[in-house]
Design an enzyme around this catalytic site. Structure first.
Site, PDB file in Angstrom:
ATOM      1  N   LYS A 168      26.595  -1.903  -3.454  1.00 39.24           N
ATOM      2  CA  LYS A 168      26.826  -0.479  -3.203  1.00 39.24           C
ATOM      3  C   LYS A 168      25.697   0.075  -2.334  1.00 39.24           C
ATOM      4  CE  LYS A 168      25.820   3.574  -4.606  1.00 39.24           C
ATOM      5  NZ  LYS A 168      25.945   4.322  -3.346  1.00 39.24           N
ATOM      6  N   PRO A 169      26.019   0.348  -1.058  1.00 37.84           N
ATOM      7  CA  PRO A 169      24.996   0.948  -0.195  1.00 37.84           C
ATOM      8  C   PRO A 169      24.888   2.441  -0.461  1.00 37.84           C
ATOM      9  CG  PRO A 169      27.031   0.681   1.039  1.00 37.84           C
ATOM     10  CD  PRO A 169      27.309   0.161  -0.353  1.00 37.84           C
ATOM     11  N   THR A 225      15.856   7.655 -10.226  1.00 34.13           N
ATOM     12  CA  THR A 225      17.132   6.925 -10.345  1.00 34.13           C
ATOM     13  C   THR A 225      16.906   5.610 -11.082  1.00 34.13           C
ATOM     14  OG1 THR A 225      17.641   7.808  -8.154  1.00 34.13           O
ATOM     15  CG2 THR A 225      19.162   6.186  -9.041  1.00 34.13           C
ATOM     16  N   GLU A 243      13.192  -1.958  -7.807  1.00 34.30           N
ATOM     17  CA  GLU A 243      12.175  -1.810  -6.748  1.00 34.30           C
ATOM     18  C   GLU A 243      12.141  -0.328  -6.405  1.00 34.30           C
ATOM     19  OE1 GLU A 243      10.325  -1.071  -3.874  1.00 34.30           O
ATOM     20  OE2 GLU A 243      11.758  -2.064  -2.536  1.00 34.30           O
ATOM     21  N   GLY A 245       9.683   3.621  -6.062  1.00 33.62           N
ATOM     22  CA  GLY A 245       8.870   4.346  -5.090  1.00 33.62           C
ATOM     23  C   GLY A 245       7.384   4.024  -5.170  1.00 33.62           C
ATOM     24  N   CYS A 277       8.972   2.526   1.117  1.00 37.95           N
ATOM     25  CA  CYS A 277       8.408   2.583  -0.229  1.00 37.95           C
ATOM     26  C   CYS A 277       6.917   2.260  -0.207  1.00 37.95           C
ATOM     27  CB  CYS A 277       9.159   1.648  -1.166  1.00 37.95           C
ATOM     28  SG  CYS A 277       9.324  -0.017  -0.527  1.00 37.95           S
ATOM     29  N   GLU A 378       5.989  11.184  -4.516  1.00 37.18           N
ATOM     30  CA  GLU A 378       6.418  10.492  -3.304  1.00 37.18           C
ATOM     31  C   GLU A 378       7.198  11.478  -2.436  1.00 37.18           C
ATOM     32  OE1 GLU A 378       9.434   7.423  -3.716  1.00 37.18           O
ATOM     33  OE2 GLU A 378       8.339   6.180  -2.292  1.00 37.18           O
ATOM     34  N   GLY A 451       8.218  -0.176 -10.378  1.00 34.27           N
ATOM     35  CA  GLY A 451       9.306  -1.142 -10.537  1.00 34.27           C
ATOM     36  C   GLY A 451       9.105  -2.189 -11.600  1.00 34.27           C
TER      37      GLY A 451
END
Ligand code: NDP
Length: 483
Positions: A168-169, A225, A243, A245, A277, A378, A451
């Protein structure tokens, strides 16, 4: 489509890719209805169980992956141009990302063909060995900042490990994932082994994460997220690799080669318009050279060529979308309410070259404390905050004083000091007298809120598998109940 809107039609039936350089429509893709997710997952399981892929001999699997790499490379110019329009990144950078995508398939073709499993020294009348089994169905959820590169760095090892993959992009950059899936199919990957779903993260992405048929989730994106995904996956005990921020410190000691350091600090934050990132978004300069270093970085920021991404002279293009550009501008404005001085940028550029695009000027800010919003959160844009440090203890306290731990850069001619600081800081990648080096054979991932898990490298394939121990009995004597 009003500037600043998310790129979907009101009914969420279609996703529109908007070129952030001029607001034009690049293309549309059909959104996957939520009602179709069950069927997508079922088709993935069907492919996993019945297609020849899982049991394919490693040398044959490697051939298919090599062919995928070859086809990506053969289409590199077209894919790079598409990615430039989909994401706004400079053409040369998109070309490098396409090369990197081909490289991921080439690398994991080599890994899958040469990977060994283990036979353990016997501790009884049996042979004990370890094999790595695929999870079955893996969901790869990718962000908008480096589409084909991020997608390939997940999909290549996940496929090499034998899984069926659902990709899913981001809805902001939907155009490259279907191209990758087409190329995989044309290169000989069995049908259903790689499917692409399109749609909003909070709906389609969340449905994949919650689906009991998805056994592993590999996610790259924002920390918030990542937390939400980790919570859902934790509840149903699905494996996750996250993976996330960063707020990476870029450190300059007084004994560094200051010209090289200043160039790297600018490249580390302004490259990719800061949408990376590992962007070095906090500059720490030793007090005795602070003024000199910060003024030089600010001068470099003011001289950056902010141009259309197809301009051969471009250094910084637009941000990925209008809504993200507006988010960056709002973030800076909110942060500056706490104080601070803008030494460069700090604004949306205006004029004929910029008005139609999602541009934001390379920005340098000083005068904030290490706990200020702009030093903690971030921003994911071309925004650098500069802070002085007195000594190593002061530096480590400040540099480690955020929730993140993705990367750091250290400039010093003393390798002993650089080694000491590099080993002490909480960061998944440490760059000494260089910055932002990354390649498929070095493991990558974050400490703390940056992460969980490490992608890339030989073990990057094991990330997409589960270890199984097998014991092969050699005794011809009946087993006794009491041993
Ligand atoms: P997100 O983390 O929201 O998005 C990353 C991917 O996850 C996208 O495909 C997104 O879909 C999807 N997604 C969003 N919510 C969910 C969910 N609940 N369940 C499953 N999938 C989901 O990043 P944003 O694009 O909103 O950017 C937010 C911030 O994240 C940035 O400002 C930046 O700070 C950081 N970021 C970090 C990246 C990194 O490389 N570590 C990359 C990108 C962003 P969709 O986009 O379609 O909604």
């Amino acid at each position: 489509m009003p500037l600043g809107a998310r790129a979907m039609t009101p009914a969420d039936a279609e996703i529109i890719s908007i070129d952030p350089a001029d607001g034009s429509i690049v293309g549309t893709v059909e959104a996957t209805p939520l009602s179709a997710i069950d069927a997508v997952v079922a088709r993935a399981w069907e492919a996993f169980r019945t297609s020849p892929w899982r049991a394919m001999l490693p040398q044959r699997k490697a051939q298919v992956m090599q062919e995928i790499a070859r086809r990506i490379a053969a289409e590199a110019d077209r894919l790079a141009t598409l990615q430039m329009r989909d994401s706004g990144k400079p053409l040369a950078e998109c070309r490098a990302m396409v090369d990197s995508a081909a490289g991921s398939f080439r690398y994991y073709a080599g890994v899958v063909e040469t990977m060994e499993t283990e036979v353990h020294p016997a501790r009884g009348a049996y042979v004990a060995m370890t094999v790595v089994e695929p999870f079955g169905v893996v969901a790869c959820i990718t962000p908008w900042n480096s589409p084909i590169m991020n997608e390939a760095s997940k999909v290549a090892p996940a496929l090499a490990a034998g899984n069926a993959v659902i990709l899913k992009p981001s809805e902001d950059t939907p155009l490259l994932a279907p191209e990758l899936a087409r190329i995989c199919l044309e290169a000989g990957l069995p049908e259903g082994q790689l499917q692409v779903v399109q749609g909003r993260g909070e709906t389609v992405g969340a449905a994949l994460v919650a689906h009991p048929g998805v056994r592993m989730i590999s996610f790259t994106g924002g920390t918030q997220t990542g937390r939400a995904i980790g919570k859902v996956a934790g509840e149903r005990l699905a494996t996750v690799a996250l993976e996330l921020g960063g707020k990476s410190p870029h450190i300059v000691f007084a004994d560094a080669d200051l010209d090289l350091a200043v160039a790297a600090v600018a490249a580390g934050i302004f490259g990719s318009a800061g949408q990376s990132c590992v962007a070095g978004s906090r500059l720490f300069a030793e007090e005795s050279v602070y003024r000199q270093v910060v003024d030089a970085v600010a001068a470099r920021a003011r001289a950056v060529r902010v141009r259309h991404p197809a301009d051969p002279q471009v250094e910084v293009g637009p941000l990925c979308s209008f809504h993200h550009r507006d988010k960056v501008a709002a973030h800076v404005a909110r942060g500056l309410a706490q104080g601070g001085t803008v030494l460069a940028g700090g604004a949306i550029p205006t004029g004929a070259d910029y008005d139609a695009g999602a541009y934001y000027l390379p920005t340098v800010i000083e005068g904030l404390g290490p706990d200020a919003l702009l030093c903690q959160e971030e921003i994911f844009g071309p925004v650098l905050v500069a802070l002085p440090f007195a000594d190593e203890a002061d530096l480590i306290a400040k540099a480690d004083g955020t929730a993140f731990g993705l990367a750091c850069g250290i400039w010093s001619e003393s390798f002993r000091r650089a080694w000491r600081i590099g080993r002490t800081l909480e960061a998944g990648s440490v760059w000494i007298n260089t910055y932002k080096q990354s390649h498929i054979s070095s493991p990558f991932g974050g400490f703390k809120a940056s992460g969980i898990g490490r992608e890339k490298g030989i073990d990057g394939l094991r990330l997409y598998g589960q270890v199984k121990s097998i014991f092969l009995g050699l005794s011809d004597q009946p087993m006794s109940i009491a041993r």
